[in-house]
Design an enzyme around this catalytic site. Structure first.
Site, short mmCIF file in Angstrom:
data_model
loop_
_atom_site.label_atom_id
_atom_site.label_comp_id
_atom_site.label_asym_id
_atom_site.label_seq_id
_atom_site.Cartn_x
_atom_site.Cartn_y
_atom_site.Cartn_z
N GLU A 9 32.66 38.46 46.86
CA GLU A 9 33.76 39.00 46.05
C GLU A 9 33.39 40.44 45.71
O GLU A 9 32.24 40.72 45.38
CB GLU A 9 33.97 38.18 44.78
CG GLU A 9 34.36 36.72 45.02
CD GLU A 9 35.66 36.57 45.79
OE1 GLU A 9 36.53 37.47 45.70
OE2 GLU A 9 35.81 35.55 46.50
N HIS A 146 39.11 32.43 45.73
CA HIS A 146 38.64 33.75 45.28
C HIS A 146 37.39 33.67 44.40
O HIS A 146 37.21 34.50 43.51
CB HIS A 146 39.76 34.52 44.59
CG HIS A 146 40.96 34.72 45.45
ND1 HIS A 146 40.92 35.39 46.66
CD2 HIS A 146 42.25 34.31 45.29
CE1 HIS A 146 42.12 35.39 47.20
NE2 HIS A 146 42.94 34.74 46.41
#
Length: 939
Positions: A9, A146
């Protein structure tokens, strides 16, 4: 191989300016998950708000985390010399390597496996290949999205499932995929090679029962053709009576469809369609949403076809309706008729794949080929073992690009017919053969009009025609009875023919292939050599010609109609002179096309013939475009010609021509030769009258001759109880505001509407710029209320946005032109529809401008005769998105006060099904919206 599946990320997409904030990795050994690695990473800068919303990671969570300097060496140690796997490896690996470079480290094996690439190759028909799409397709429940470890874990499961799927493919196909993938990723090539060895050790290389192999190509086999009904075998007597009996309570349809109930509107439509078919008349029938109009015309059409032994063609505008007829309606029809009715779907030739071209293109793939094209070819080879129809629409545009498809599509100019080794299994000829024997042929308006233009050489012979979604017929006729030439397309064809000063391209490759062969005619080598010079000269001159035409466009204007004063402009005179200089080389290249065609007939092998005819076909296509450029710019009283400019920096020019009036052409070529034509749609009338449609399509004479039936079949929905129409009377005039100003006001109002209805809002715009500006301002405030914004062409295309909206009810969808019709959001998927402005078409478009001038000269008002009726039809289409079933309830909010203040506003209201507007200040409208939706939710 052992694998490490990883995900990161980041604070953005640029490794030079953005940072890693989380890493996650999963080790796979012996086909099972063995170990994991996970760390948050403390960045040097604050995490942007939008990243925190997306990932759930904020500054507080990483405050005590280790830095990238400490985490990344640990990750590198975890990876070791195992093979990397990621979903979108082309982003993750370079981003990671960039950060490792800063620390003086490097990945031992940067080349790895990308599940995104593998998914596109192995599942080329998936509409989307995001991790969640692929996981869902494989029956995997994704971990939290995510977050690095969760995404890595999902990717690991996806990778294992993909491995299993790939192992089930035919050995021959796996070997082909290994050879191709090795051209862009040795590690991926090794993976497929290992799979092929496993396949060889566990099962024989058997060709699947539904496939066959020829010339090294594996593809779906040709199914035996099913026989249709014999003439007169099934139907005798009155067609209308039999059709009504089939739809009656307790009749055959109720036995085939559980829960079926007769609908009065559907029975009315059946009667009118039957009358038109049996009495040799035309019909214009408006059938409201929920009428069941497709079965209302299919049943009489089938009865008529069986009784008269005459084929009926059904034409639709959208692929969605075409698919509905084929996949949902026709199986029911087959049951009704005991299997004695056959249907075929026929699309334009370029929609079908050419097996010979696929084999040729796969054969020339090399290390210099672009990775995307190699991956697209892999997807094509997998798809060919699965597809029954071989049509482009089945493939995801992300899996197979438009550029690659254009090189493998079926085309008349490059077809060698019976000399082709794939002539018998050719998907295009399969479809054509089915159409020749079917009682009902389903096609689209584009192909229907191409058939008219080609003197009926495209579709099989027919005497009766049903045109569904008929409100699109004039626009489609305008487009397909005209012509267009794009500078970019001509340049691309020229590049394919000859490039790099004649070193590469179809022509030099052909010359090289045969220059040592005795089969090349004596004069052909010299002609091919000179052709490379001619192509370069013509291409350069064509570019200059487009630039001269483009120079006529004023700054800030993207369209310019060629009028009398422009024909005399110095630029146009210079353009004409430029085109006249091309006649000699064009003539020479035309002679070359003829020579190539003759040579192909005498070629020693079918493969040689195919290569030669490909060269002739591509050269002919290019020449047709150059010749058309000159033909289109000759002044004409019956046609309108215009120049378009698209793009910035390096603009792309194109020239277009279209008939000013299509009604006479449709009357002469379509309606007069046919015994019966049925036109239907949910929106064909204005204030309940069909004058606009009749005049627009050239049906006036049929009406005068009493050969035209009209009918308005009401929807079964109770709009007065199911829907409310609101018009805030304190709305500013958006047309008088800048896009920024309008977006600011819209953001506030749409925010309150979205909150009031808990999402489930569709806002229809007429301006893309206003849509983009509104989305930009609206996203943040709604995110604070846990409501998402999906904006067309900002967050994705039409299909992706619809899918996202369906899957996320707490959202608002902002759409432009293509969302005004053809989308189905039943139930509580959509409860609030917003129409930003009344959908009047811009009067400045060259075709509209020319038509309005003609109306003015004839003493008619362009606004009342054309602009207003067109806008009303469009408005009704938009309004129709709200109520799709008898259970639906919702509100429509119109932000355009002209609907209540302008003289013509009543025309919009009176064209709706008994709906009357509730006019009030915006705050009162919001209160009433909340009240109605809350009552609907509890009822």
């Amino acid at each position: 191989m052992n694998y490490v599946v990883f995900d990161i990320e980041t604070t953005g997409l640029d490794p030079s300016n953005h940072e890693i904030i989380e890493v996650g990795a999963v080790r796979i050994r012996d086909g099972a998950i063995a170990d994991t690695f996970h760390h948050l990473v403390r960045p040097r800068q604050s995490i942007p708000e939008e990243i925190s919303r997306l990932t759930g990671i904020d500054d507080g969570m990483v405050a005590d985390a280790e830095s990238a300097d400490e985490i990344l060496p640990k990750l590198l140690q975890f990876i070791g010399d195992d093979t990397l796997v990621a979903h979108n490896l082309s982003f993750d690996a370079p981003f990671l390597q960039h950060k490792l470079d800063d620390l003086g480290y490097t990945l031992l094996r940067p080349d790895g496996l990308c599940t995104l690439v593998l998914a596109r190759a192995l599942f080329p028909t998936l509409s989307g290949h995001r991790l969640e799409n692929v996981a869902e397709h494989l029956g995997i429940v994704p971990e939290t999205a995510h977050r690095a470890l969760a995404d890595a874990m999902t990717t690991a499961k996806v990778f294992l499932a993909i491995t299993e799927r790939a192992s089930s493919l035919p050995l021959m196909l796996v070997q082909q995929l290994a050879q191709l993938s090795g051209l862009f990723s040795p590690r991926t090539g090794d993976w497929f090679t290992d799979l092929s060895l496993q396949v060889m050790s566990t099962r024989a290389d058997a060709i699947p029962d539904d496939c066959e192999v020829r010339e090294g190509m594996l593809y779906t086999s040709v199914k035996p053709r099913e026989e249709g009904a014999k003439p007169g075998e099934r139907v005798v007597g009155d067609i209308q009576e039999q059709a009504l009996q089939m739809l009656a309570a307790g009749g055959p349809l109720s036995e085939s469809l559980p829960g079926y109930e007769p609908r009065e509107g559907q029975l009315q439509m059946v009667a009118k369609v039957s009358e038109a078919l049996t009495a040799d008349k035309h019909a214009v029938i408006e059938a409201g949403t929920g009428t069941g109009k497709s079965m209302a015309y299919l049943i009489p059409a089938a009865l008529h076809a069986l009784a008269s032994d005459e084929r009926v063609v059904v034409s639709t505008h959208t692929l969605a309706l075409q698919d509905q007829i084929e996949q949902r309606d026709f199986p029911t029809l087959v049951k009704l008729f005991g299997g004695q009715i056959s249907l075929a779907v026929q699309k334009g030739r370029k929609n079908y794949v050419c097996l010979r071209k696929v084999r040729a293109e796969a054969g020339v793939m090399s290390f210099s080929s672009h990775a995307d094209e190699i991956q697209g070819m892999m997807g094509l080879l997998v798809w060919l073992t699965q597809t029954a129809e071989g049509v482009r629409e089945e493939l995801s545009s992300h899996a197979v690009s438009h550029a690659l498809w254009s090189r493998v599509q079926s085309e008349t100019d490059t077809c060698i017919n019976k000399r082709c080794p794939f002539f018998r299994p050719c998907y295009y000829f399969r479809a054509k053969a089915r159409a020749q024997t079917a009682e009902i042929v389903v096609t689209n308006h584009s192909l229907l009009l191409s058939d008219l233009k080609a003197d009926h050489r495209v579709l099989p012979k027919y005497e009766a025609l049903v045109i569904d979604e008929a409100h699109h017929l004039e626009d489609q006729a305008t487009k397909h009875l005209g012509d267009e030439v794009h500078a970019a397309q001509l340049a691309a064809l020229s590049y394919r023919l000859s490039r790099d000063r004649g070193k590469n391209g179809i022509i030099p490759e052909l010359k090289s292939r045969f220059e040592t062969s005795q089969s090349m005619p004596l004069s052909m080598e010299d002609k091919l050599t000179r052709a490379q010079e001619w192509i370069e000269d013509v291409s350069r001159s064509a570019d200059t010609a487009f630039a001269l035409l483009g120079g006529l466009l004023p700054a800030g204007k993207n369209e310019l109609r060629l009028t009398d004063d422009l024909w005399r402009h110095p630029n146009f005179i210079q353009f004409s002179e430029q085109m006249s200089e091309l006649r000699a080389p064009i003539h020479a290249l035309r002679e070359l096309v003829k020579g190539l065609q003759e040579w192909a007939k005498k070629a020693m092998s079918d493969d040689d013939a195919g290569r030669i005819i490909d060269a002739a076909g591509f050269l002919d296509q290019w020449l047709q475009g150059v010749e058309l450029l000159e033909e289109m710019t000759v002044p004409s009283d019956s046609r309108v010609t215009w120049i378009e400019r698209r793009g910035y920096g390096r603009p792309r020019y194109s020239v277009h021509t279209a008939p000013i009036d299509v009604s006479s052409t449709l009357r002469t070529l379509l309606f007069e030769p046919l015994a019966s034509t049925v036109l239907t749609s949910a929106t064909l009338s204005v204030r309940g009258r069909f004058d606009f449609t009749i005049n627009q399509l050239g049906l006036g004479e049929s009406l005068a001759e009493k050969r035209l039936i009209t009918g308005n079949v009401p929807s079964p929905f109770d709009y007065q109880s199911q829907a409310r129409l609101f018009v805030p009377n304190d709305v500013p005039e958006l047309a008088k505001m800048t896009a920024d100003e309008a977006a600011t006001w819209l953001c506030d109002s749409l925010y309150h509407l979205a909150v009031a209805s808990s999402g489930r809002v569709l806002a229809l715009f007429t301006s893309h710029q206003m849509l983009r500006e509104t989305a930009k301002l609206l996203r943040g405030p709604l995110a604070a209320k846990n409501l998402s914004v999906f904006a067309q062409d900002v967050d994705g295309g039409r299909t992706a946005m619809l899918e996202a909206f369906r899957n996320n009810p707490n959202s608002i969808l902002l759409g432009a032109q293509s969302f005004w019709e053809g989308i189905d959001l039943p139930g509580d998927q959509l409860t609030t529809l917003v129409i930003i402005r009344l959908p009047f078409a811009p009067p400045s478009h060259p075709v509209t401008e020319a038509r309005h001038e003609r109306l003015t000269k004839s003493g008619q008002s362009p606004f009342w005769v054309a602009s207003l009726p067109e806008a009303v039809v469009r408005f009704r289409q938009g309004f129709g998105r709200l109520i799709r079933t008898k259970q639906d309830k919702g509100v429509v909010v119109v932000y355009d006060k002209r609907i209540i203040t302008a003289k013509y506003g009543a025309t919009f209201i009176q064209s709706l099904a008994g709906i009357r507007p509730h006019v009030a200040p915006e705050q009162e409208v919001l209160r009433q919206v909340r009240s109605f939706l809350s009552q609907s939710a509890t009822s």
